[in-house]
Design a protein around this motif. Structure first.
Motif, PDB file in Angstrom:
ATOM      1  N   GLY A  66     -34.428  -7.057  -3.628  1.00 46.98           N
ATOM      2  CA  GLY A  66     -33.607  -8.206  -4.036  1.00 46.98           C
ATOM      3  C   GLY A  66     -34.114  -8.871  -5.305  1.00 46.98           C
ATOM      4  O   GLY A  66     -33.343  -9.520  -6.016  1.00 46.98           O
ATOM      5  N   GLU A  93     -32.660  -6.883  -8.001  1.00 48.34           N
ATOM      6  CA  GLU A  93     -31.213  -7.142  -7.963  1.00 48.34           C
ATOM      7  C   GLU A  93     -30.882  -8.532  -8.525  1.00 48.34           C
ATOM      8  O   GLU A  93     -29.880  -8.706  -9.218  1.00 48.34           O
ATOM      9  N   GLU A 150     -36.218  -0.428  -0.728  1.00 47.77           N
ATOM     10  CA  GLU A 150     -35.613  -0.662   0.585  1.00 47.77           C
ATOM     11  C   GLU A 150     -35.625   0.588   1.454  1.00 47.77           C
ATOM     12  O   GLU A 150     -35.664   0.510   2.684  1.00 47.77           O
TER      13      GLU A 150
HETATM   14  N1  CAA Z   1     -40.803 -10.280   2.242  1.00 44.39           N
HETATM   15  C1  CAA Z   1     -41.659 -11.076   2.909  1.00 44.39           C
HETATM   16  N2  CAA Z   1     -42.956 -11.193   2.600  1.00 44.39           N
HETATM   17  C2  CAA Z   1     -43.410 -10.465   1.550  1.00 44.39           C
HETATM   18  C3  CAA Z   1     -42.582  -9.626   0.806  1.00 44.39           C
HETATM   19  C4  CAA Z   1     -41.213  -9.559   1.183  1.00 44.39           C
HETATM   20  N3  CAA Z   1     -40.308  -8.825   0.510  1.00 44.39           N
HETATM   21  N4  CAA Z   1     -43.308  -9.029  -0.148  1.00 44.39           N
HETATM   22  C5  CAA Z   1     -44.554  -9.492  -0.014  1.00 44.39           C
HETATM   23  N5  CAA Z   1     -44.628 -10.365   1.019  1.00 44.39           N
HETATM   24  C6  CAA Z   1     -45.804 -11.075   1.515  1.00 44.39           C
HETATM   25  C7  CAA Z   1     -46.734 -10.160   2.262  1.00 44.39           C
HETATM   26  O1  CAA Z   1     -46.289 -10.011   3.609  1.00 44.39           O
HETATM   27  C8  CAA Z   1     -48.032 -10.907   2.150  1.00 44.39           C
HETATM   28  O2  CAA Z   1     -48.043 -11.962   3.102  1.00 44.39           O
HETATM   29  P1  CAA Z   1     -49.349 -12.196   4.037  1.00 44.39           P
HETATM   30  O3  CAA Z   1     -50.431 -12.565   3.052  1.00 44.39           O
HETATM   31  O4  CAA Z   1     -48.921 -13.337   4.901  1.00 44.39           O
HETATM   32  O5  CAA Z   1     -49.611 -10.917   4.749  1.00 44.39           O
HETATM   33  C9  CAA Z   1     -47.961 -11.533   0.770  1.00 44.39           C
HETATM   34  O6  CAA Z   1     -46.574 -11.535   0.421  1.00 44.39           O
HETATM   35  C10 CAA Z   1     -48.703 -10.742  -0.291  1.00 44.39           C
HETATM   36  O7  CAA Z   1     -48.219  -9.404  -0.228  1.00 44.39           O
HETATM   37  P2  CAA Z   1     -49.208  -8.131  -0.145  1.00 44.39           P
HETATM   38  O8  CAA Z   1     -50.445  -8.475   0.602  1.00 44.39           O
HETATM   39  O9  CAA Z   1     -48.411  -6.982   0.384  1.00 44.39           O
HETATM   40  O10 CAA Z   1     -49.548  -7.947  -1.691  1.00 44.39           O
HETATM   41  P3  CAA Z   1     -49.958  -6.612  -2.448  1.00 44.39           P
HETATM   42  O11 CAA Z   1     -50.385  -7.021  -3.794  1.00 44.39           O
HETATM   43  O12 CAA Z   1     -50.887  -5.790  -1.619  1.00 44.39           O
HETATM   44  O13 CAA Z   1     -48.592  -5.748  -2.556  1.00 44.39           O
HETATM   45  C11 CAA Z   1     -46.220  -5.446  -2.989  1.00 44.39           C
HETATM   46  C12 CAA Z   1     -47.519  -6.204  -3.340  1.00 44.39           C
HETATM   47  C13 CAA Z   1     -46.362  -3.981  -3.444  1.00 44.39           C
HETATM   48  C14 CAA Z   1     -45.114  -6.109  -3.779  1.00 44.39           C
HETATM   49  C15 CAA Z   1     -45.978  -5.500  -1.467  1.00 44.39           C
HETATM   50  O14 CAA Z   1     -46.079  -6.848  -1.044  1.00 44.39           O
HETATM   51  C16 CAA Z   1     -44.628  -4.978  -1.059  1.00 44.39           C
HETATM   52  O15 CAA Z   1     -44.425  -3.783  -1.008  1.00 44.39           O
HETATM   53  N6  CAA Z   1     -43.699  -5.904  -0.715  1.00 44.39           N
HETATM   54  C17 CAA Z   1     -42.385  -5.543  -0.185  1.00 44.39           C
HETATM   55  C18 CAA Z   1     -41.471  -4.983  -1.256  1.00 44.39           C
HETATM   56  C19 CAA Z   1     -40.145  -4.599  -0.658  1.00 44.39           C
HETATM   57  O16 CAA Z   1     -40.058  -3.746   0.194  1.00 44.39           O
HETATM   58  N7  CAA Z   1     -39.055  -5.229  -1.133  1.00 44.39           N
HETATM   59  C20 CAA Z   1     -37.706  -4.989  -0.643  1.00 44.39           C
HETATM   60  C21 CAA Z   1     -37.322  -6.000   0.412  1.00 44.39           C
HETATM   61  S1  CAA Z   1     -35.777  -5.633   1.205  1.00 44.39           S
HETATM   62  C22 CAA Z   1     -34.575  -6.176   0.125  1.00 44.39           C
HETATM   63  O17 CAA Z   1     -34.849  -6.710  -0.915  1.00 44.39           O
HETATM   64  C23 CAA Z   1     -33.130  -5.956   0.549  1.00 44.39           C
HETATM   65  C24 CAA Z   1     -32.126  -6.182  -0.508  1.00 44.39           C
HETATM   66  O18 CAA Z   1     -31.712  -5.293  -1.225  1.00 44.39           O
HETATM   67  C25 CAA Z   1     -31.509  -7.488  -0.685  1.00 44.39           C
END
Ligand code: CAA
Length: 258
Positions: free
Chosen positions: A109, A112, A132
């Motif tokens: 998102g 996006e 995703e």
């Molecule tokens: N939603 C909720 N929380 C999130 C998040 C997300 N999308 N991305 C990161 N966070 C949170 C983590 O859970 C973490 O929280 P805690 O400290 O409480 O555990 C905090 O942010 C820091 O994140 P990381 O410890 O994971 O940080 P990192 O530096 O090791 O990694 C990252 C960074 C690669 C961006 C990793 O956080 C990641 O892969 N995040 C998810 C990315 C993702 O999958 N995005 C797509 C979401 S679905 C979507 O967007 C649907 C759509 O099309 C509308």
């Protein structure tokens, strides 16, 4: 209005909206999306604002929709509320130009949202992705549609199917971002661009945004006609007389949005 998840600051006709959920890398939860849409609508309605910048932190523009918030939802939940539909429509309904200033992660998102803005200026640390697929879902706010139009089928398929991240340099080459600058210069560059836009006639700015966006919706002949009619209509404005007159008199134009 006081917001919890974003900061808003207006200076020199530029409204800077900073996403501010550092504990979750600016993950887009319901509250943040709703506050963002409200702030954008406020800026759109304000006489003090002529251009908008949306940005995040150095580490993350936004790491996607909030996975925690979504994880327990059922199909019935998300279909019934039409998850992301209303807020996306509010964002793309803004008539003033919006620049996305992206540093760090712009994922799911987040990518996006950046694509819903009018153009993207990226820092050299920016990483774009539609991961995703790793969550057992797919993009839900335009990642399969806008990204494909911006960077073409092959790269969009690659990004959407593998979930890989694209660095800023590749994103610029592919046409996803308009400029890449060193991280330290990101906000200066975005503010400079916004101030340049703020100097123009708002009538031609809004008509231009409308016409470029139209090119994504209609066949070429229709788009060209739409552009031509808007172009013709700007001859009804005082700003057209001022802009062309100023050029001929070799002076700076003073636009009055009339
Ligand atoms: N939603 C909720 N929380 C999130 C998040 C997300 N999308 N991305 C990161 N966070 C949170 C983590 O859970 C973490 O929280 P805690 O400290 O409480 O555990 C905090 O942010 C820091 O994140 P990381 O410890 O994971 O940080 P990192 O530096 O090791 O990694 C990252 C960074 C690669 C961006 C990793 O956080 C990641 O892969 N995040 C998810 C990315 C993702 O999958 N995005 C797509 C979401 S679905 C979507 O967007 C649907 C759509 O099309 C509308």
């Amino acid at each position: 209005m006081a917001f919890e998840t974003i900061n808003v600051d207006v200076q020199d006709h530029v409204c800077l909206i900073k996403l501010n959920r550092p504990e979750a890398l600016n993950a887009l939860n319901t509250e943040l999306l709703s506050e963002l849409a409200t702030a954008l609508e406020d800026a759109d309605a304000s006489d003090k604002v002529r251009c908008i910048i949306v940005t995040g932190s150095e580490k993350a523009f936004a790491a996607g929709a909030d996975i925690k918030e979504m994880s327990e939802k059922s199909f019935v939940d998300v279909y019934s509320e039409d998850l992301f539909a209303k807020v996306s429509n509010r964002i793309i309904g803004i008539r003033k130009p919006i620049i996305a200033a992206v540093s760090g992660y712009a994922l799911g998102g987040g990518c996006e949202l950046a694509m819903m803005c009018d153009f993207i200026i990226a820092s050299d640390t920016a990483k774009f992705g539609q991961p995703e697929i790793n969550l057992g879902v797919m993009p839900g706010m335009g990642g399969s549609q806008r990204l494909t139009r911006f960077i073409g089928k092959s790269k969009a398929m690659d990004m959407n199917l593998t979930g890989r991240f694209m660095e800023a340099e590749e994103a610029e080459r592919a046409g996803l971002v308009s400029r890449v600058v060193p991280a330290k210069k990101l906000m200066d560059e975005a503010t400079g661009a916004a101030q340049k836009i703020a100097e123009k006639s708002q009538l031609s700015v809004m008509a231009t945004k409308e016409a470029v966006n139209r090119s994504y919706e209609v066949p070429l002949a229709e788009g060209l006609l739409y552009e031509r009619r808007l172009f013709h209509s700007l001859f009804a404005t005082e700003d057209q007389k001022e802009g062309m007159g100023a050029f001929l008199e070799k002076r700076e134009a003073q636009f009055r949005d009339k």
